[in-house]
Scaffold this motif. Sequence first.
Motif, PDB file in Angstrom:
ATOM      1  N   MET A 189      15.143  21.032  37.024  1.00  0.00           N
ATOM      2  CA  MET A 189      14.051  21.333  36.102  1.00  0.00           C
ATOM      3  C   MET A 189      14.620  21.737  34.747  1.00  0.00           C
ATOM      4  O   MET A 189      14.141  21.291  33.699  1.00  0.00           O
ATOM      5  CB  MET A 189      13.185  22.464  36.665  1.00  0.00           C
ATOM      6  N   LYS A 190      15.673  22.561  34.770  1.00  0.00           N
ATOM      7  CA  LYS A 190      16.293  23.022  33.522  1.00  0.00           C
ATOM      8  C   LYS A 190      16.806  21.839  32.709  1.00  0.00           C
ATOM      9  O   LYS A 190      16.578  21.755  31.508  1.00  0.00           O
ATOM     10  CB  LYS A 190      17.427  24.002  33.840  1.00  0.00           C
ATOM     11  N   LYS A 191      17.475  20.900  33.371  1.00  0.00           N
ATOM     12  CA  LYS A 191      18.012  19.731  32.664  1.00  0.00           C
ATOM     13  C   LYS A 191      16.895  18.894  32.058  1.00  0.00           C
ATOM     14  O   LYS A 191      17.035  18.354  30.963  1.00  0.00           O
ATOM     15  CB  LYS A 191      18.874  18.900  33.605  1.00  0.00           C
ATOM     16  N   SER A 192      15.773  18.783  32.770  1.00  0.00           N
ATOM     17  CA  SER A 192      14.666  17.973  32.250  1.00  0.00           C
ATOM     18  C   SER A 192      13.950  18.662  31.081  1.00  0.00           C
ATOM     19  O   SER A 192      13.280  18.000  30.292  1.00  0.00           O
ATOM     20  CB  SER A 192      13.665  17.649  33.359  1.00  0.00           C
ATOM     21  N   LEU A 193      14.095  19.977  30.971  1.00  0.00           N
ATOM     22  CA  LEU A 193      13.401  20.714  29.910  1.00  0.00           C
ATOM     23  C   LEU A 193      14.272  21.016  28.697  1.00  0.00           C
ATOM     24  O   LEU A 193      13.751  21.404  27.643  1.00  0.00           O
ATOM     25  CB  LEU A 193      12.855  22.038  30.473  1.00  0.00           C
ATOM     26  N   GLU A 194      15.597  20.860  28.819  1.00  0.00           N
ATOM     27  CA  GLU A 194      16.495  21.199  27.710  1.00  0.00           C
ATOM     28  C   GLU A 194      16.110  20.453  26.439  1.00  0.00           C
ATOM     29  O   GLU A 194      15.929  19.239  26.444  1.00  0.00           O
ATOM     30  CB  GLU A 194      17.951  20.901  28.081  1.00  0.00           C
ATOM     31  N   GLY A 195      15.969  21.219  25.365  1.00  0.00           N
ATOM     32  CA  GLY A 195      15.630  20.648  24.066  1.00  0.00           C
ATOM     33  C   GLY A 195      14.150  20.398  23.857  1.00  0.00           C
ATOM     34  O   GLY A 195      13.725  20.089  22.740  1.00  0.00           O
ATOM     35  N   LYS A 196      13.360  20.515  24.892  1.00  0.00           N
ATOM     36  CA  LYS A 196      11.920  20.260  24.776  1.00  0.00           C
ATOM     37  C   LYS A 196      11.251  21.397  24.003  1.00  0.00           C
ATOM     38  O   LYS A 196      11.568  22.561  24.196  1.00  0.00           O
ATOM     39  CB  LYS A 196      11.313  20.145  26.169  1.00  0.00           C
ATOM     40  N   LYS A 197      10.321  21.033  23.137  1.00  0.00           N
ATOM     41  CA  LYS A 197       9.617  22.031  22.339  1.00  0.00           C
ATOM     42  C   LYS A 197       8.224  22.276  22.904  1.00  0.00           C
ATOM     43  O   LYS A 197       7.605  21.377  23.467  1.00  0.00           O
ATOM     44  CB  LYS A 197       9.529  21.583  20.888  1.00  0.00           C
ATOM     45  N   ARG A 238       2.084  25.253  29.832  1.00  0.00           N
ATOM     46  CA  ARG A 238       2.090  24.271  30.926  1.00  0.00           C
ATOM     47  C   ARG A 238       1.680  22.895  30.419  1.00  0.00           C
ATOM     48  O   ARG A 238       2.229  21.888  30.838  1.00  0.00           O
ATOM     49  CB  ARG A 238       1.155  24.706  32.057  1.00  0.00           C
ATOM     50  N   GLY A 239       0.722  22.851  29.531  1.00  0.00           N
ATOM     51  CA  GLY A 239       0.295  21.572  28.980  1.00  0.00           C
ATOM     52  C   GLY A 239       1.402  20.884  28.202  1.00  0.00           C
ATOM     53  O   GLY A 239       1.557  19.669  28.247  1.00  0.00           O
ATOM     54  N   SER A 240       2.194  21.666  27.505  1.00  0.00           N
ATOM     55  CA  SER A 240       3.273  21.120  26.689  1.00  0.00           C
ATOM     56  C   SER A 240       4.484  20.706  27.526  1.00  0.00           C
ATOM     57  O   SER A 240       5.115  19.693  27.255  1.00  0.00           O
ATOM     58  CB  SER A 240       3.694  22.164  25.656  1.00  0.00           C
ATOM     59  N   LEU A 241       4.788  21.491  28.552  1.00  0.00           N
ATOM     60  CA  LEU A 241       5.985  21.219  29.359  1.00  0.00           C
ATOM     61  C   LEU A 241       5.683  20.391  30.603  1.00  0.00           C
ATOM     62  O   LEU A 241       6.581  20.070  31.358  1.00  0.00           O
ATOM     63  CB  LEU A 241       6.656  22.539  29.758  1.00  0.00           C
ATOM     64  N   GLN A 242       4.431  20.072  30.836  1.00  0.00           N
ATOM     65  CA  GLN A 242       3.961  19.286  31.975  1.00  0.00           C
ATOM     66  C   GLN A 242       4.030  20.067  33.275  1.00  0.00           C
ATOM     67  O   GLN A 242       3.084  20.155  33.991  1.00  0.00           O
ATOM     68  CB  GLN A 242       4.709  17.956  32.111  1.00  0.00           C
ATOM     69  N   GLY A 259      14.229  24.002  20.531  1.00  0.00           N
ATOM     70  CA  GLY A 259      13.497  23.920  21.794  1.00  0.00           C
ATOM     71  C   GLY A 259      14.132  24.761  22.898  1.00  0.00           C
ATOM     72  O   GLY A 259      14.861  25.716  22.648  1.00  0.00           O
ATOM     73  N   ILE A 260      13.875  24.357  24.134  1.00  0.00           N
ATOM     74  CA  ILE A 260      14.350  25.117  25.295  1.00  0.00           C
ATOM     75  C   ILE A 260      15.862  24.988  25.422  1.00  0.00           C
ATOM     76  O   ILE A 260      16.398  23.889  25.405  1.00  0.00           O
ATOM     77  CB  ILE A 260      13.646  24.642  26.577  1.00  0.00           C
ATOM     78  N   GLN A 261      16.525  26.128  25.572  1.00  0.00           N
ATOM     79  CA  GLN A 261      17.973  26.156  25.728  1.00  0.00           C
ATOM     80  C   GLN A 261      18.388  26.481  27.154  1.00  0.00           C
ATOM     81  O   GLN A 261      19.441  26.040  27.618  1.00  0.00           O
ATOM     82  CB  GLN A 261      18.577  27.167  24.758  1.00  0.00           C
ATOM     83  N   ASP A 262      17.587  27.292  27.848  1.00  0.00           N
ATOM     84  CA  ASP A 262      17.933  27.691  29.208  1.00  0.00           C
ATOM     85  C   ASP A 262      16.673  28.237  29.881  1.00  0.00           C
ATOM     86  O   ASP A 262      15.739  28.660  29.186  1.00  0.00           O
ATOM     87  CB  ASP A 262      19.023  28.773  29.172  1.00  0.00           C
TER      88      ASP A 262
END
Length: 185
Positions: A51-59, A142-146, A161-164
Motif C-alpha cells: 500500500m505504501k509503495k502504491s501511495l508514494e508521491g500521491k497528493k 479516502r476519495g483522493s487516495l481511493q 505528496g505522500i512520503q511514508d
Amino acid sequence: MKYSTFTFLIAHLFLILFSVGCSSRVDNLDTADVSYSSIDTSSFFSKVEKMKKSLEGKKIVKYDLILDTAYNTLPDTHLILYFTGSDCSSCIQKAIAAIEHKNMINNHLFIVPISYQSNIGNIQMSYDYPYMIYDDNSNTIRGSLQYISTPVFIKYSIKDGIQDIYVIPTFDDNGKLSDFIESLG
C-alpha cells in the motif's frame, strides 16, 4: 383431519432436521481457531508495504478544504493522523499515545489529526487530547487516495505528496509504531 396430521408431521420433520443442522454448525464454531494470536503479522506488514509503495508521491486532492485557513500555516512536510469512527478504540488510543510520544521526542514535525465520521469531542475527552482534530466530513482523503487502511499516520509533503505511511494494527506491533515515530527525526 388427515391433511392436518400430514402437515404436522412435515413441520416436525423440518424442525428436527433444522435442529440437527444447527447443532453441528455450533460444534464446528466451537472448534474453530479464532484467537488473535493466529494473526499472520508478517502478512499484514507486507500488505502495508505494498500500500505504501502504491501511495508514494500521491497528493491528497482538496486537502486544503479540510483544514480551511490552517492549511496556509502548515509546514511543507508534516504528519497526518487519519482515522475514522469505525476504527477500534484501542487503535485510536495507540495513535493518540504515539502523538504524545512524538511530542516528547521532538516538536519539529507538525501533526494534523483528521477524522472521518467520528465524535471528535468524545475522542478528545476519552483520550485526554485537548488539541484540534479536523473533520473530513466530505471523505476527501479516502476519495483522493481511493483506499487506505485506518487508523494511519501519513508523512505528507504539500509539494511532493505522500512520503511514508504507518497503519496502526489491531495487534501488538512489537514497538514498530514507536520506531516509525522516532524515525521521523
